[in-house]
Design a protein around this motif. Structure first.
Motif: not given
Length: 279
Positions: A6-17, A33-46
């Motif tokens: 199983v893959v834990a895919f960690r991301f916080h920026r560059d959605p297209l990449i 399976p590929v499960h996402g882990i979002f680790g970016g800032a808790n800003s409105a954009r994030g």
């Protein structure tokens, strides 16, 4: 019996990449399976990115860390354990691969990690701290050195540790399910960083370690053009040249270009310099 991955895919920026990386993982590893882990800032954009992330990236699920972006960056292992306690423990798998958004893997996981036994913790550029040296940022700074001393004291007092400490690059690790279970139960402290804690707790909990082989040695300047953790982006032409070379490199970091029309090599021997397990 096939190993269930199983893959834990960690991301916080560059959605297209990030979407392209998830698509490539699925293309190369059908049924994984590929499960996402979002680790970016808790800003409105994030927050907006996080809410749209599962559908946009084509993920099986999405977990968002409640911590701030810097803490997530420093403590990738603790974020992973938060995810495991909340969601991951319900999944069926033998081995979990933690894949960062800017890690480019161009062969199936079972081939890339072929030198890592399924019961071992797979770590990149695994090396004793005596080899890494005191100039490493997680040992050199005043606060970092203090945290490492406190972490080592914790290991010695709580576990009777008297082994040889290791470090690693926290890019592209893989973990057997049993290690994640034991690591979550141990509830490691927020001292040091993941590149120190991964090998230390593998030793404390009695799990073998093996090198992924993605980088051939810690002190190997020639490897920087293919795989590094100091932020020097990999030239897309270097990636293309390696993929066109039989036995060339198949794992690259960091790759922050979209690489549209990437032509993958035909199946053949991998060029990764997989070393023997260390543990």
């Amino acid at each position: 019996m096939p190993i269930e991955r199983v893959v834990a895919f960690r991301f916080h920026r560059d959605p297209l990449i990030s979407r392209a990386r998830v698509g490539l993982l699925r293309r190369l590893n059908p049924g994984v399976p590929v499960h996402g882990i979002f680790g970016g800032a808790n800003s409105a954009r994030g927050t907006a990115f996080q809410l749209a992330g599962r559908r946009l990236l084509g993920l099986d699920s999405l977990y968002s860390s409640p911590r701030d972006g810097h803490w997530n960056w420093k403590n990738g292992d603790l974020v992973l354990l938060d995810w495991y306690r909340e969601r991951g423990h319900r999944l069926t798998f033998d081995v979990l691969h933690l894949v960062e958004w800017d890690l480019l893997l161009t062969e199936p996981l079972d081939r890339l990690y072929g030198a890592v036994p399924p019961e071992a913790v797979g770590l990149t550029a695994l090396a004793p701290l005596s080899v890494i040296g005191d100039e490493w940022r997680w040992l050199a700074g005043r606060d970092e050195a203090r945290e490492w001393r406190e972490l080592l004291s914790y290991a010695r007092t709580g576990f009777g540790y008297d082994g040889t400490p290791y470090g690693c690059l926290g890019v592209g690790p893989c973990f057997p399910r049993a290690f994640l279970r034991d690591y979550a139960a141990a509830d490691p402290p927020d001292l040091g960083n993941d590149e120190l804690r991964y090998p230390l707790f593998a030793q404390l909990l009695g799990h073998p370690m093996a090198d992924t082989g993605f980088r051939r040695a810690w002190h190997s300047p020639d490897d920087d053009r293919y795989f590094n953790a100091v932020g020097a982006g990999i030239d897309p032409h270097t990636v293309t040249a390696e993929l066109e070379t039989p036995g060339g490199r198949r794992a690259f970091h960091p790759v922050r270009a979209p690489l549209r029309g990437l032509r993958l090599p035909a199946p053949g021997p991998s060029g990764l310099a997989h070393g023997p397990g260390k543990g």
